[in-house]
Design a protein around this motif. Sequence first.
Motif, PDB file in Angstrom:
ATOM      1  N   VAL A  47       0.842  -1.206   0.000  1.00 42.69           N
ATOM      2  CA  VAL A  47       0.000   0.000   0.000  1.00 42.69           C
ATOM      3  C   VAL A  47       0.871   1.247   0.000  1.00 42.69           C
ATOM      4  CG1 VAL A  47      -1.565   1.381   1.416  1.00 42.69           C
ATOM      5  CG2 VAL A  47      -2.070  -1.018   1.008  1.00 42.69           C
ATOM      6  N   PHE A  48       1.890   1.278   0.865  1.00 44.19           N
ATOM      7  CA  PHE A  48       2.737   2.469   0.964  1.00 44.19           C
ATOM      8  C   PHE A  48       3.591   2.657  -0.283  1.00 44.19           C
ATOM      9  CE2 PHE A  48       6.264   5.015   2.919  1.00 44.19           C
ATOM     10  CZ  PHE A  48       5.486   6.137   3.213  1.00 44.19           C
ATOM     11  N   LEU A  49       4.071   1.554  -0.859  1.00 47.60           N
ATOM     12  CA  LEU A  49       4.836   1.651  -2.102  1.00 47.60           C
ATOM     13  C   LEU A  49       3.954   2.174  -3.227  1.00 47.60           C
ATOM     14  CD1 LEU A  49       7.394   1.168  -3.738  1.00 47.60           C
ATOM     15  CD2 LEU A  49       6.706  -1.218  -4.029  1.00 47.60           C
ATOM     16  N   LEU A  50       2.719   1.688  -3.317  1.00 49.87           N
ATOM     17  CA  LEU A  50       1.796   2.165  -4.345  1.00 49.87           C
ATOM     18  C   LEU A  50       1.509   3.647  -4.165  1.00 49.87           C
ATOM     19  CD1 LEU A  50      -0.101   1.627  -6.730  1.00 49.87           C
ATOM     20  CD2 LEU A  50      -1.861   0.953  -5.095  1.00 49.87           C
ATOM     21  N   ALA A  51       1.342   4.101  -2.924  1.00 50.49           N
ATOM     22  CA  ALA A  51       1.095   5.517  -2.661  1.00 50.49           C
ATOM     23  C   ALA A  51       2.275   6.363  -3.129  1.00 50.49           C
ATOM     24  CB  ALA A  51       0.838   5.734  -1.168  1.00 50.49           C
ATOM     25  N   ASN A  52       3.503   5.933  -2.839  1.00 49.51           N
ATOM     26  CA  ASN A  52       4.697   6.659  -3.286  1.00 49.51           C
ATOM     27  C   ASN A  52       4.791   6.683  -4.807  1.00 49.51           C
ATOM     28  OD1 ASN A  52       6.933   7.536  -1.136  1.00 49.51           O
ATOM     29  ND2 ASN A  52       5.790   5.802  -0.304  1.00 49.51           N
ATOM     30  N   VAL A  53       4.474   5.546  -5.430  1.00 52.80           N
ATOM     31  CA  VAL A  53       4.519   5.459  -6.897  1.00 52.80           C
ATOM     32  C   VAL A  53       3.533   6.445  -7.516  1.00 52.80           C
ATOM     33  CG1 VAL A  53       3.912   3.983  -8.843  1.00 52.80           C
ATOM     34  CG2 VAL A  53       5.373   3.097  -7.021  1.00 52.80           C
ATOM     35  N   LEU A  54       2.316   6.490  -7.000  1.00 53.92           N
ATOM     36  CA  LEU A  54       1.296   7.368  -7.567  1.00 53.92           C
ATOM     37  C   LEU A  54       1.665   8.841  -7.398  1.00 53.92           C
ATOM     38  CD1 LEU A  54      -1.943   5.490  -6.416  1.00 53.92           C
ATOM     39  CD2 LEU A  54      -0.925   5.538  -8.699  1.00 53.92           C
ATOM     40  N   ILE A 127      -1.364   8.526   0.769  1.00 59.81           N
ATOM     41  CA  ILE A 127      -1.084   9.621  -0.166  1.00 59.81           C
ATOM     42  C   ILE A 127      -1.228  10.962   0.534  1.00 59.81           C
ATOM     43  CG2 ILE A 127      -1.952  10.811  -2.226  1.00 59.81           C
ATOM     44  CD1 ILE A 127      -2.618   8.044  -3.377  1.00 59.81           C
ATOM     45  N   ILE A 128      -2.276  11.111   1.354  1.00 56.54           N
ATOM     46  CA  ILE A 128      -2.457  12.353   2.113  1.00 56.54           C
ATOM     47  C   ILE A 128      -1.258  12.585   3.038  1.00 56.54           C
ATOM     48  CG2 ILE A 128      -3.863  13.479   3.896  1.00 56.54           C
ATOM     49  CD1 ILE A 128      -6.293  12.058   2.669  1.00 56.54           C
ATOM     50  N   GLY A 129      -0.789  11.507   3.686  1.00 53.64           N
ATOM     51  CA  GLY A 129       0.380  11.620   4.552  1.00 53.64           C
ATOM     52  C   GLY A 129       1.627  12.040   3.786  1.00 53.64           C
ATOM     53  N   LEU A 130       1.808  11.488   2.576  1.00 53.95           N
ATOM     54  CA  LEU A 130       2.966  11.854   1.759  1.00 53.95           C
ATOM     55  C   LEU A 130       2.890  13.308   1.301  1.00 53.95           C
ATOM     56  CD1 LEU A 130       3.321   8.619  -0.394  1.00 53.95           C
ATOM     57  CD2 LEU A 130       4.927   9.437   1.340  1.00 53.95           C
ATOM     58  N   LEU A 131       1.692  13.780   0.981  1.00 56.24           N
ATOM     59  CA  LEU A 131       1.534  15.178   0.580  1.00 56.24           C
ATOM     60  C   LEU A 131       1.826  16.109   1.759  1.00 56.24           C
ATOM     61  CD1 LEU A 131      -1.661  14.940  -1.654  1.00 56.24           C
ATOM     62  CD2 LEU A 131       0.734  15.057  -2.383  1.00 56.24           C
ATOM     63  N   TRP A 132       1.404  15.697   2.958  1.00 57.75           N
ATOM     64  CA  TRP A 132       1.703  16.477   4.162  1.00 57.75           C
ATOM     65  C   TRP A 132       3.212  16.520   4.405  1.00 57.75           C
ATOM     66  CZ3 TRP A 132      -0.628  19.702   7.477  1.00 57.75           C
ATOM     67  CH2 TRP A 132      -0.036  19.926   8.719  1.00 57.75           C
ATOM     68  N   GLN A 133       3.858  15.363   4.254  1.00 57.94           N
ATOM     69  CA  GLN A 133       5.311  15.297   4.408  1.00 57.94           C
ATOM     70  C   GLN A 133       6.002  16.156   3.352  1.00 57.94           C
ATOM     71  OE1 GLN A 133       7.246  11.596   3.332  1.00 57.94           O
ATOM     72  NE2 GLN A 133       8.667  11.764   5.039  1.00 57.94           N
ATOM     73  N   GLY A 157       7.511  14.895  -5.759  1.00 56.11           N
ATOM     74  CA  GLY A 157       7.730  13.839  -6.745  1.00 56.11           C
ATOM     75  C   GLY A 157       9.125  13.248  -6.669  1.00 56.11           C
ATOM     76  N   CYS A 158      10.132  14.113  -6.530  1.00 52.94           N
ATOM     77  CA  CYS A 158      11.514  13.637  -6.481  1.00 52.94           C
ATOM     78  C   CYS A 158      11.753  12.789  -5.235  1.00 52.94           C
ATOM     79  CB  CYS A 158      12.477  14.817  -6.503  1.00 52.94           C
ATOM     80  SG  CYS A 158      12.457  15.740  -8.060  1.00 52.94           S
ATOM     81  N   TYR A 159      11.199  13.219  -4.110  1.00 60.05           N
ATOM     82  CA  TYR A 159      11.415  12.480  -2.869  1.00 60.05           C
ATOM     83  C   TYR A 159      10.713  11.119  -2.919  1.00 60.05           C
ATOM     84  CZ  TYR A 159      12.061  11.627   2.111  1.00 60.05           C
ATOM     85  OH  TYR A 159      12.434  11.075   3.315  1.00 60.05           O
ATOM     86  N   CYS A 160       9.493  11.085  -3.429  1.00 61.66           N
ATOM     87  CA  CYS A 160       8.765   9.810  -3.517  1.00 61.66           C
ATOM     88  C   CYS A 160       9.421   8.871  -4.515  1.00 61.66           C
ATOM     89  CB  CYS A 160       7.303  10.065  -3.896  1.00 61.66           C
ATOM     90  SG  CYS A 160       6.313  10.783  -2.566  1.00 61.66           S
TER      91      CYS A 160
END
Length: 236
Positions: A47-54, A127-133, A157-160
């Motif tokens: 799930v977390f890998l898919l969120a980073n990929v998206l 995804i929301i967590g990654l956008l916050w980060q 995008g670069c970090y993910c």
Amino acid sequence: TRIWSTSELARYLPGVIWQMVGRVYLVKPYGVSGTVCSASQLLELVVFLLANVLVALGCLLWFETKMDPGAARYLYVVMALVPLLMLLLHPKVFYTALRKYMTWRKKELPTQRVRGMTLTLLCVWSIIGLLWQSGALWLLTHEPLHLEKTKWWVVAGCYCLAWCAGFIAIWAPGGLGVREFVFVMAMMFALPPQIRQEFGDEKVLRGFLAFLGILLRLWATAGELILTGIAYAADY
């Protein structure tokens, strides 16, 4: 929180098994079976890998033809991962594979299954967590790089993408070195031309981005250590 944060730190140990093995060991005193722990951790990672990929694709797809071949290669790899990860997350596929594996190991299957809707909501939440980060990452980088607020998605995008590369590089504990390399390569071509011109020498820009990549690694690791320390103090 203590079990999760401790097992996350174990990924810096050589080898790729300690994160999962460590969590199985830590949940045993609470009556959680190793099968349930391993299955939940596999779902969590996918799930977390898919969120980073998206997030990476959503932010960097525009730059794919302009990026350094080294970074673009990882972008193409994560593009290919999308259908594979979505297939693996389908409960029928995941639990069919798990059943066959557990039958082969002659072990008991988990009695409960995670529904597809739950996994979808968890992916959205990630995804929301990654956008916050990413907002926090922009706060760290906008001043030295003179990035406008509208360019926060460049760093995101670069970090993910770099995180995905570090995850795929199973030979590097915690993605050490690989994540920083891809971050520098992606940022070199994702930064607006006027910002690259301000640095003048390209080597100076690469060196600064490399320093920034190491700083972000230390920043993220410090956050993990603080969370782990709080969890242990609360338990104590």
